[in-house]
Scaffold this motif. Structure first.
Motif, PDB file in Angstrom:
ATOM      1  N   LEU A  39       0.818  -1.222   0.000  1.00 11.19           N
ATOM      2  CA  LEU A  39       0.000   0.000   0.000  1.00 11.19           C
ATOM      3  C   LEU A  39       0.850   1.270   0.000  1.00 11.19           C
ATOM      4  N   VAL A  40       2.172   1.087   0.179  1.00  8.86           N
ATOM      5  CA  VAL A  40       3.064   2.250   0.309  1.00  8.86           C
ATOM      6  C   VAL A  40       3.621   2.613  -1.066  1.00  8.86           C
ATOM      7  N   PRO A  41       3.389   3.841  -1.500  1.00  8.75           N
ATOM      8  CA  PRO A  41       3.968   4.239  -2.792  1.00  8.75           C
ATOM      9  C   PRO A  41       5.476   4.520  -2.647  1.00  8.75           C
ATOM     10  N   THR A  42       6.199   4.410  -3.737  1.00  7.44           N
ATOM     11  CA  THR A  42       7.637   4.712  -3.702  1.00  7.44           C
ATOM     12  C   THR A  42       7.852   6.212  -3.858  1.00  7.44           C
ATOM     13  N   ALA A  43       8.886   6.713  -3.224  1.00  7.16           N
ATOM     14  CA  ALA A  43       9.217   8.152  -3.319  1.00  7.16           C
ATOM     15  C   ALA A  43      10.697   8.353  -3.059  1.00  7.16           C
ATOM     16  N   VAL A  46      12.858  12.050  -3.760  1.00  6.19           N
ATOM     17  CA  VAL A  46      12.498  13.122  -2.837  1.00  6.19           C
ATOM     18  C   VAL A  46      13.119  12.840  -1.478  1.00  6.19           C
ATOM     19  N   ALA A  47      13.041  11.582  -1.085  1.00  8.24           N
ATOM     20  CA  ALA A  47      13.552  11.210   0.224  1.00  8.24           C
ATOM     21  C   ALA A  47      15.042  11.497   0.323  1.00  8.24           C
ATOM     22  N   ARG A  48      15.776  11.108  -0.672  1.00  8.21           N
ATOM     23  CA  ARG A  48      17.231  11.267  -0.604  1.00  8.21           C
ATOM     24  C   ARG A  48      17.637  12.728  -0.618  1.00  8.21           C
ATOM     25  N   ARG A  50      15.972  15.404   0.327  1.00  3.64           N
ATOM     26  CA  ARG A  50      15.663  16.131   1.542  1.00  3.64           C
ATOM     27  C   ARG A  50      16.583  15.694   2.685  1.00  3.64           C
ATOM     28  N   ARG A  51      16.855  14.393   2.716  1.00  4.94           N
ATOM     29  CA  ARG A  51      17.691  13.851   3.775  1.00  4.94           C
ATOM     30  C   ARG A  51      19.109  14.456   3.704  1.00  4.94           C
ATOM     31  N   LYS A 657       9.306  17.960  11.853  1.00  4.88           N
ATOM     32  CA  LYS A 657       8.605  16.684  11.845  1.00  4.88           C
ATOM     33  C   LYS A 657       7.209  16.832  12.429  1.00  4.88           C
ATOM     34  N   LEU A 660       5.092  18.248   9.914  1.00  2.00           N
ATOM     35  CA  LEU A 660       4.754  17.240   8.912  1.00  2.00           C
ATOM     36  C   LEU A 660       3.688  16.281   9.429  1.00  2.00           C
ATOM     37  N   SER A 661       3.865  15.860  10.691  1.00  2.00           N
ATOM     38  CA  SER A 661       2.905  14.927  11.270  1.00  2.00           C
ATOM     39  C   SER A 661       1.528  15.559  11.351  1.00  2.00           C
TER      40      SER A 661
ATOM     41  N   VAL B 248       9.680  -1.931  -1.096  1.00  2.00           N
ATOM     42  CA  VAL B 248       9.395  -0.553  -1.484  1.00  2.00           C
ATOM     43  C   VAL B 248      10.457   0.362  -0.881  1.00  2.00           C
ATOM     44  N   GLU B 249      11.043   1.194  -1.720  1.00  2.65           N
ATOM     45  CA  GLU B 249      11.972   2.209  -1.222  1.00  2.65           C
ATOM     46  C   GLU B 249      11.258   3.543  -1.294  1.00  2.65           C
ATOM     47  N   THR B 250      11.186   4.194  -0.167  1.00  4.18           N
ATOM     48  CA  THR B 250      10.344   5.384  -0.144  1.00  4.18           C
ATOM     49  C   THR B 250      10.802   6.337   0.946  1.00  4.18           C
ATOM     50  N   ASP B 251      10.014   7.375   1.137  1.00  2.12           N
ATOM     51  CA  ASP B 251      10.297   8.353   2.164  1.00  2.12           C
ATOM     52  C   ASP B 251       9.071   8.463   3.072  1.00  2.12           C
ATOM     53  N   ARG B 256       3.190   9.334   3.560  1.00  3.67           N
ATOM     54  CA  ARG B 256       2.287   8.965   4.650  1.00  3.67           C
ATOM     55  C   ARG B 256       0.819   9.201   4.258  1.00  3.67           C
ATOM     56  N   TYR B 259      -0.473   6.697   1.735  1.00  2.00           N
ATOM     57  CA  TYR B 259      -0.622   5.369   2.318  1.00  2.00           C
ATOM     58  C   TYR B 259      -1.910   5.289   3.129  1.00  2.00           C
ATOM     59  N   ARG B 262      -4.863   4.962   0.983  1.00  2.00           N
ATOM     60  CA  ARG B 262      -5.006   3.623   0.401  1.00  2.00           C
ATOM     61  C   ARG B 262      -5.547   2.640   1.441  1.00  2.00           C
TER      62      ARG B 262
END
Lengths: 662, 306
Positions: A39-43, A46-48, A50-51, A657, A660-661, B248-251, B256, B259, B262
């Motif tokens: 259910l988790v999309p890949t991203a 963007v992740a790299r 920002r990190r 964070k 974001l949350s 899955v590779e993600t952030d 969030r 997900y 979904r």
């Protein structure tokens, strides 16, 4: 660097951990189980991105924090080269800086710096730490020790003097330098007086001084293996090298090589010596410390040569030296009749044996007849003519010309004076002819020969068969050098141009008297040699010696590397002098008369190492000169600041964070 | 993790929920249920209310007075105290063994706790309870039974199971699980499925809904880990599914929202379809209050809306 210091600094290696962790974390994210992964999309991009941006500041802060902590840990143990002055209650200080400008200070230290540069740097740091009211004197410890800057409160002048100082090839004279330093600051009214020794301590370090002595730069006193060529002299077909090593390890596996730098003209038989740069011979060094004499056979004729040592050591300058020709010694020509002046046991004539017994650095060149050309006389600085039957016109002209250039000649007049051929005279020793006659005089008057010292008394009971009468034929500017006990001149002296002629009334023949066997005869020869040396100058000298020239002479001096040296005219003295501080080949032009001279290192300068105990004593008696820099406070503040930065960055991250949350 | 390691059986991570029987009793005792009243309406002695007539209803219960008075066809209902078998189906697939960092226990542990508590409530009301499994290993299905020993046997069966196996592509496993239930469950039985509803093969929902025939009451309790419910991850992630080969590779922050959408869509589909057959879907999270969750399940069985 102590073990603890190294261990403290090793903490700095930990600074790489955050970097490593960051790199690992950034390159591959931690893999974890998650049932709802589909259910988790890949991203990923963007992740790299920002990190990467977010972590850099934190990473830098942590990196610097660990580094600062490591340095903070090591700081109390580090001995920094920066010197500063500790003051007792803030009072002014009288400081004598003893800078060692001897040859050994050219040694390169492990950090690539020369000892001399480090010493001057230390002096500058102390000057920077000085304040108005502090008095500073500068003394150089190269032999002879010199006070180059008397104690002064004008710090700018001291800086200027310091910047003008140069390293030399002198030997070390710490004892005299410290005494000079003591004398320079002792009269000052300052209560706090110190002597700072910026030297490699290769020499006798004074143990007890009235004024506290300190040697703050320990690094200067660390031994460094070195071999150097003290002197290189060609003697006929042989070059003799004196090589000094301060340790056996410095000599291990090294060879001395003679290299032709300028070929001589071909010999009569057409033999040539080869081309410039050609190696003429080599000899290995013995595997031991100290001075060793090495001989290398040479072809004849040869030209200018250099001696070089193979391999490398801490001091490269003394690995090459010019080879002085035999004439590097003071040349003494002896014109004598071997039949009359030889001893019954054979061997050299009495005059030559007497000269040899003086143990001076001279070269003796015997002649049967007096050369009648100036060029033939040029290799001599002193000419001794025994019992001449007068001088022919050509010889007189050549001799006079030669004497005018500052040479010395001594004539021992004997019975042959009576038999002078027609046209022969004794000029420039005497006017016209000289007479020889029997005498009842017993000997010379010692009081009139005071320049010979105690040896003059040995001439009072000569009981000669005869003597030359000098009084009637004295040259116009001549003086009586000594008298017989009946008042007749025993010896005369007269100037000829810059030169000098001496005439004695007795020959060197034992048939007339035992004059040549008396100590007074040796003293007379020594006096003549002194005069000749003073005028001609020594052909070979030790660095730091003074060369003297007549005040009226036009002197042009060129040292190693064609550098021109200026002579100093001393007020009230009839001469001009120059101190030769650099080793090497010199060209000396005195009124157009060009000669070569050679300056060598002192043997002890190359062989002496600092005594560990002396060094420890001197270094251990560190008095009021601070050689540590305590940066703990600043570093601690830096750590605190970096910690604050990290906390701030983490707080910022948390806020982000949370946003974001939400 | 390679296939070999993934096939290794793992025990249930009970976490803070062990021992199960104690916790289940505590949860059940925390409920005020009094005497369990079977929610089945039908022939009985105590009036249970009216409802609109539907074709096929027994005409014996048609309220003629109401028809005469209001002109509307209403059927009288009566509550009955007859025993209603409760069939508990627990999903023991590999994904149910998941426990995140801050979760009190694995999902299957929490599902077992709810199932045991529910069984105790049912048994105390005199209803027999059966236990069926959905995936997993070392499982022991239990037929419908009542009495004091039933609870202990159910707890023992729940404790003995081990999560494992992949069901994502194995629709026959679903059939194997549901076929005996369809065969044995009596009319009016209550069927409660405990599952995360993740990694189930396509058609599972349809097959489960088919069990609603013969007046059976269906309740699905979706048990999720807090991490699955809220997706608290941050920064770069490499997420590997418990079943299948999904990686899955993600952030964390970036995905969030999507997900959660979904997950809500998945849950919504089950919820809607369950409602269409009179069933209910109850959402439970392993860090939630099991008493509330059991109460919600009971309410769902009763057809109430909490």
């Amino acid at each position: 660097m102590s073990f603890v210091f190294a261990a403290a600094l090793a903490i700095a290696v930990l600074a790489s951990l955050p970097v490593l962790a960051h790199l690992l974390r950034r390159s591959t994210a931690e893999e974890r189980e998650f049932p709802a992964a589909h259910l988790v999309p890949t991203a990923q991009p963007v992740a790299r991105k920002r990190r990467k941006l977010e972590d850099r500041a934190l990473l830098a802060a942590r990196f610097l924090l660990i580094l600062a902590l490591a340095v903070l840990g090591a700081t109390p143990l580090v001995r920094c080269s920066r010197l500063s002055l500790e003051r007792d209650g803030g009072a002014s200080v009288a400081l004598a800086l003893v800078l060692d400008d001897s040859h050994s200070m050219r040694t390169q230290m492990p950090d690539g710096k020369r000892r001399w540069d480090a010493a001057v740097g230390g002096a500058r740091e102390l000057l920077d730490a000085a304040r108005n009211g502090d008095a500073i004197a500068i003394v150089l410890a190269g032999k002879p020790a010199r006070l180059v800057m008397p104690a002064t409160t004008d710090l700018d002048q001291v800086r200027e003097t310091l910047s003008d100082l140069k390293i030399s090839d002198r030997s070390t004279d710490l004892d005299a330098a410290v005494k000079l330093a003591e004398a320079s600051v002792a009269p000052l009214p300052h209560k706090d007086r110190r002597i700072v020794l910026l030297s490699d301590l290769a020499g006798r370090v004074p143990k007890a001084t009235k004024i506290p002595l300190t040697a703050p730069l320990e690094a200067l006193a660390k031994s460094a293996a070195d071999c150097g060529i003290v002197s290189a002299v060609r003697l006929g077909r042989r070059a003799t090298l004196r090589v000094a090593c301060n340790s056996s390890s410095a000599a291990k596996g090294r060879t001395a090589t003679i290299v032709l730098t300028e070929a001589a003209a071909p010999a009569a038989d057409g033999a040539t010596t080869g081309k410039s740069g050609e190696e003429l011979g080599q000899v290995p060094l013995e595997h031991r410390g100290g001075v060793q004499e090495l001989n290398v056979e040479l072809p004849v004729p040869v030209g200018r040569m250099n001696a070089t040592l193979s391999g490398r050591d801490a001091l490269a300058e003394n690995d090459t030296a010019p080879v002085a020709p035999e004439s590097g010694k003071l040349g003494v020509g002896v014109v004598r009749d071997a039949a009359t002046t030889s001893v019954v046991t054979g061997g050299a004539t009495i005059i030559e044996q007497a000269l040899a017994s003086l143990q001076r650095d001279i070269g003796i060149f015997p002649h049967q007849l007096l050369p009648d050309q100036t060029a033939a006389l040029n290799q001599h600085a002193l000419l001794i003519i025994d019992d001449p039957a007068g001088l022919v016109a050509e010889a007189r002209i050549a001799l006079t010309e030669w004497l005018k250039r500052g040479r010395v000649a001594i004539t021992l007049v004997g019975p042959r004076a009576e038999a002078a051929p027609l046209g022969s005279t004794f000029e420039p020793f005497a006017r016209g002819a000289l007479r020889w006659q029997k005498t009842s005089a017993h000997g010379a008057d010692p009081a009139s020969l005071s320049m010979l010292g105690e040896a003059s008394s040995s001439l009072k009971d000569l009981e000669p068969n005869g003597r030359a009468l000098l009084a009637a034929a004295m040259p116009p500017e001549g003086e009586v050098l000594g008298k017989w006990d009946d008042g007749e001149p025993f010896a005369t002296v007269a100037p000829v141009g810059r030169g000098l002629v001496l005439t004695t009334s007795l020959p060197a023949s034992l048939a007339e008297s035992d004059f040549p066997l008396r100590p007074g005869f040796l003293a007379l020869l020594s006096h003549a040699l002194d005069e000749a040396e003073r005028r001609a100058g020594p052909r070979r000298s030790i660095a730091g010696e003074t060369w003297t020239f007549p005040a009226t002479a036009n002197v042009v001096l060129r040292g190693p590397g064609a550098t021109q040296l200026q002579t100093a005219r001393n007020a009230g003295a009839d001469d001009q002098t120059v101190v030769v501080a650099e080793a090497g080949r010199y060209s000396v032009d005195v009124d157009g008369d060009i000669t070569e001279r050679f300056v060598h290192y002192a043997e002890e300068e190359l062989t002496l190492l600092p005594s560990p105990q002396d060094a420890q004593d001197a270094i251990g008696s560190r008095v009021a000169v601070q050689s540590k820099v305590d940066a703990s406070r600043e570093l601690a503040l830096l750590c605190l600041l970096l910690f604050g930065v990290e906390v701030g960055l983490r707080a910022l991250r948390s806020l982000r964070k949370a946003a974001l949350s939400a | 993790m390679n296939d070999r390691s993934r096939n290794i059986k793992r025990a249930i991570d009970w976490g803070q929920l062990a021992p199960l029987n104690v916790h289940a009793r505590a949860v059940a005792d925390g409920l005020y249920v009094g005497v369990h009243r079977s929610p089945r309406r039908g022939p009985g002695v105590e009036f249970g209310g009216h409802r609109a007539y539907l074709p096929g209803d027994d005409l014996r219960w048609l309220d003629r007075r109401a028809l005469m008075r209001h002109g509307r066809l209403l059927v009288r209902e009566f509550e009955t105290d007859t025993d209603r078998a409760m069939r508990l189906i627990v999903d023991a697939s590999a994904s149910m063994g998941y426990r995140s960092e801050h979760a009190p226990a694995a999902k299957i542990a929490y599902a077992s706790l709810l199932a045991a508590a529910l069984a105790r409530v049912a048994l105390s009301g005199g209803d027999p309870v059966a236990l069926d499994w959905f995936g997993g290993t070392d499982r022991r299905p239990l037929p419908a039974m009542g009495g004091r020993e039933a609870f202990e046997r159910i707890v023992a069966a729940l404790e003995g199971a081990q999560p494992g196996g992949e069901m994502q592509q194995d629709v026959r496993a679903v059939d194997r699980a549901f076929a005996p239930i369809a065969h044995h469950a009596r009319r009016g039985s209550i069927i409660v499925l405990f599952s995360d509803l993740l990694d189930l093969p396509e058609g599972t929902l349809d097959r489960f809904l088919a069990l609603s025939a013969r007046g059976r009451i269906l309740v699905v309790v979706q048990v999720l880990d807090p991490a699955e419910r809220r997706f608290p991850f941050r920064g770069p992630l490499r997420l590997r599914a418990s079943e299948g080969s999904v990686l899955v590779e993600t952030d964390g922050e970036a995905v969030r929202e999507e997900y959660l959408q979904r997950l809500a869509a998945l849950t919504g589909v089950w919820s809607e379809r369950m409602k269409s057959v009179g069933g209910r879907l109850v959402e439970a999270t392993t860090d939630g209050d099991p008493v509330d969750d059991v109460r919600a399940v009971l309410a769902a069985i009763s057809g109430e809306t909490l």
